[in-house]
Design a protein around this motif. Structure first.
Motif, short mmCIF file in Angstrom:
data_model
loop_
_atom_site.label_atom_id
_atom_site.label_comp_id
_atom_site.label_asym_id
_atom_site.label_seq_id
_atom_site.Cartn_x
_atom_site.Cartn_y
_atom_site.Cartn_z
N ALA A 1 0.86 -1.15 -0.28
CA ALA A 1 0.41 0.21 0.17
C ALA A 1 1.03 1.14 -0.09
O ALA A 1 0.28 2.68 -0.24
CB ALA A 1 -0.81 0.43 1.48
N GLY A 2 1.92 1.77 0.19
CA GLY A 2 3.11 2.47 -0.25
C GLY A 2 3.45 2.26 0.90
O GLY A 2 3.81 1.14 1.89
N GLY A 3 3.81 3.86 1.05
CA GLY A 3 4.98 3.82 3.13
C GLY A 3 5.60 4.75 2.26
O GLY A 3 6.64 4.78 1.44
N LYS A 4 7.43 5.86 3.35
CA LYS A 4 8.42 5.89 3.35
C LYS A 4 9.50 4.78 3.14
O LYS A 4 10.53 5.08 2.81
CB LYS A 4 8.59 6.56 4.53
N ARG A 5 9.50 3.96 3.79
CA ARG A 5 10.31 3.07 3.85
C ARG A 5 11.22 3.50 4.70
O ARG A 5 12.96 2.76 4.14
CB ARG A 5 10.57 1.92 2.36
N LEU A 6 11.16 4.12 5.60
CA LEU A 6 11.52 3.73 6.33
C LEU A 6 12.86 3.69 7.41
O LEU A 6 14.20 3.68 7.39
CB LEU A 6 11.41 5.36 7.56
N ARG A 7 11.88 2.03 7.49
CA ARG A 7 12.64 1.26 8.57
C ARG A 7 13.75 0.83 8.12
O ARG A 7 14.87 0.91 7.95
CB ARG A 7 11.49 1.05 9.17
N PRO A 8 13.51 0.38 6.45
CA PRO A 8 14.22 -0.33 6.01
C PRO A 8 15.14 1.04 5.19
O PRO A 8 16.75 0.15 4.86
CB PRO A 8 13.57 -0.97 4.57
N LEU A 9 15.65 1.92 5.41
CA LEU A 9 16.36 2.93 4.26
C LEU A 9 17.23 3.50 5.90
O LEU A 9 18.32 3.00 6.07
CB LEU A 9 15.61 4.23 4.35
N LEU A 10 17.38 3.25 7.03
CA LEU A 10 17.86 3.85 8.18
C LEU A 10 18.50 2.56 8.26
O LEU A 10 19.60 2.51 8.87
CB LEU A 10 17.30 3.90 9.93
N MET A 11 18.31 0.87 8.19
CA MET A 11 18.70 -0.01 8.65
C MET A 11 20.18 -0.51 7.58
O MET A 11 21.23 -0.06 7.50
CB MET A 11 18.13 -1.28 8.29
N LEU A 12 20.09 0.23 5.95
CA LEU A 12 20.57 0.25 4.94
C LEU A 12 21.51 1.56 4.85
O LEU A 12 22.82 0.64 4.90
CB LEU A 12 19.64 0.28 3.55
N GLU A 13 20.94 2.46 5.40
CA GLU A 13 22.36 3.47 5.79
C GLU A 13 23.08 3.64 7.37
O GLU A 13 24.37 3.79 6.85
CB GLU A 13 21.73 4.87 6.34
N THR A 14 23.04 2.62 8.00
CA THR A 14 22.99 1.90 9.35
C THR A 14 24.08 1.23 9.07
O THR A 14 25.32 0.55 9.45
CB THR A 14 22.63 1.70 10.47
N TYR A 15 23.70 0.54 8.31
CA TYR A 15 24.30 -0.94 7.19
C TYR A 15 25.94 -0.87 7.12
O TYR A 15 27.29 -0.22 7.26
CB TYR A 15 23.83 -1.69 6.62
N ARG A 16 25.76 1.19 6.15
CA ARG A 16 26.84 1.02 4.89
C ARG A 16 27.15 1.69 5.66
O ARG A 16 29.13 1.96 6.09
CB ARG A 16 25.61 2.72 4.22
N LEU A 17 27.39 2.96 7.09
CA LEU A 17 27.62 3.82 8.07
C LEU A 17 29.19 2.95 8.91
O LEU A 17 29.95 3.48 8.57
CB LEU A 17 27.07 4.35 8.99
N PHE A 18 28.81 1.32 8.50
CA PHE A 18 29.93 0.27 9.64
C PHE A 18 30.12 -0.26 7.85
O PHE A 18 30.86 -1.48 8.09
CB PHE A 18 28.66 -0.42 10.21
N ASP A 19 30.27 0.42 7.15
CA ASP A 19 31.11 -0.59 6.37
C ASP A 19 29.94 -1.42 5.09
O ASP A 19 30.91 -2.44 3.96
CB ASP A 19 32.46 -1.03 5.76
#
Ligand code: GRG
Length: 295
Positions: free
Chosen positions: A42-60
């Motif tokens: 139904a949509g949504g900002k997908r914020l939680r997956p984005l925060l997970m991905l970006e924290t993953y990338r923060l730690f390389d």
């Protein structure tokens, strides 16, 4: 590349991952598959997956081990919205601009679709065990995801929220509800990203503190929008807190102090990210936009 272009690319990636793991709508139990997929699609900002991905990338983190967890956390978030809208909870018939699951499929399927998504989320996260050499981190991330979803996290917070509805709340009680109901899943998102990127235990503990601030700021902004926005923009009914006689940060302190709290908490979170050894400027920019988000 501008922040908006980067956000659109990352959101499209999260969207593709979320859809890739959804089950096919076949078999005699087609209706439960349709109703649970409907909730996710139904949509949504997908914020939680984005925060997970970006924290993953923060730690390389650079691999694909994070993908099943990105999907799983969005399924858990979606199930929480499905149950939150039920007649026995907030009784909202509109979600993400569409009929909520119970309004589209009936109350019985509102309950079942939420249950199905919860189980399917952990089935999906477990797919990360295919990365056998990182099985310990997958197990640790699953433990965090389950704990932050259950009675020590989201469900615990929602239970206290339901129990106390209609009663005046102290700041401590409100803080407890927000930390668990909304904050815990954001903590899980960022902590799982860090764990799967093999961050140290010290850094994972710092990420938990960062995410707690992000979660609190996010919920206070949600309170502000419930008061100041419109149904067209939010895709869900406004003044829902007033209708349900809920104490919120806005009813306790007013809009100005609520806005100040969002800025203070988000700024603290960004400063803490800058204190870590890795760098992710996109994550910092994302957190800045959340301070003034309008949906
Ligand atoms: C009953 C097993 C069981 C679980 C459900 C109902 C519930 C427990 C928890 C409710 C948690 C909840 C709805 C918290 C509010 C969090 C919040 C601010 C949601 C809005 O999130 P957004 O803005 O939504 O990220 P989109 O639509 O963009 O994904």
């Amino acid at each position: 590349m501008s922040f908006e272009e980067e956000l659109s690319i990352r959101t499209d990636y999260a969207e593709e991952v979320i859809r890739r793991y959804l089950p096919e709508e076949t078999g005699l139990q087609k209706k439960i598959l349709e109703s649970s997929n409907y909730a996710v699609l139904a949509g949504g900002k997908r914020l939680r997956p984005l925060l997970m991905l970006e924290t993953y990338r923060l730690f390389d983190g650079r691999g694909k081990i994070v993908e099943p967890f990105m999907a799983a956390i969005e399924y858990i978030h979606s199930m929480s919205l499905v149950h939150d809208d039920l007649p026995c909870m907030d009784n909202d018939a509109l979600r993400r601009g569409k009929p909520s699951v119970w309004a589209a499929y009936g109350e019985d399927f509102g309950v079942l679709a939420g249950d199905a998504l919860m189980a399917y989320a952990f089935e999906t996260a477990a797919k990360a065990f295919v990365f056998q050499s990182q099985a310990v981190n997958v197990g640790r991330a699953m433990e965090v995801l389950a704990r932050k979803t259950g009675v020590s996290g989201m469900i615990g917070g929602q239970s206290v929220d339901v129990q106390m509805t209609g009663e005046p709340l102290t700041e401590e009680q409100l803080h407890f509800i927000y930390k668990l109901k909304t904050g815990a899943l954001i903590e899980a998102a960022m902590m799982c990203g860090a764990i799967l990127a093999d961050a140290s235990r010290e850094d994972i503990a710092i990420v938990e503190q960062i995410a707690a601030r992000v979660g609190m700021a996010f919920q206070i902004r949600d309170d502000i929008l419930d008061e100041t926005s419109t149904e067209e923009v939010l895709g869900k009914p406004v003044h829902s807190d007033e209708k349900n006689k809920k104490t919120t940060y806005v009813t306790l302190y007013g809009l100005d102090r609520a806005r100040e709290a969002v800025i203070r908490l988000s700024s603290e979170a960004i400063a803490m990210i800058e204190g870590l050894s890795g760098e992710n400027l996109f994550l910092e920019a994302l957190l800045k936009t959340l301070m003034t988000r309008d949906k």
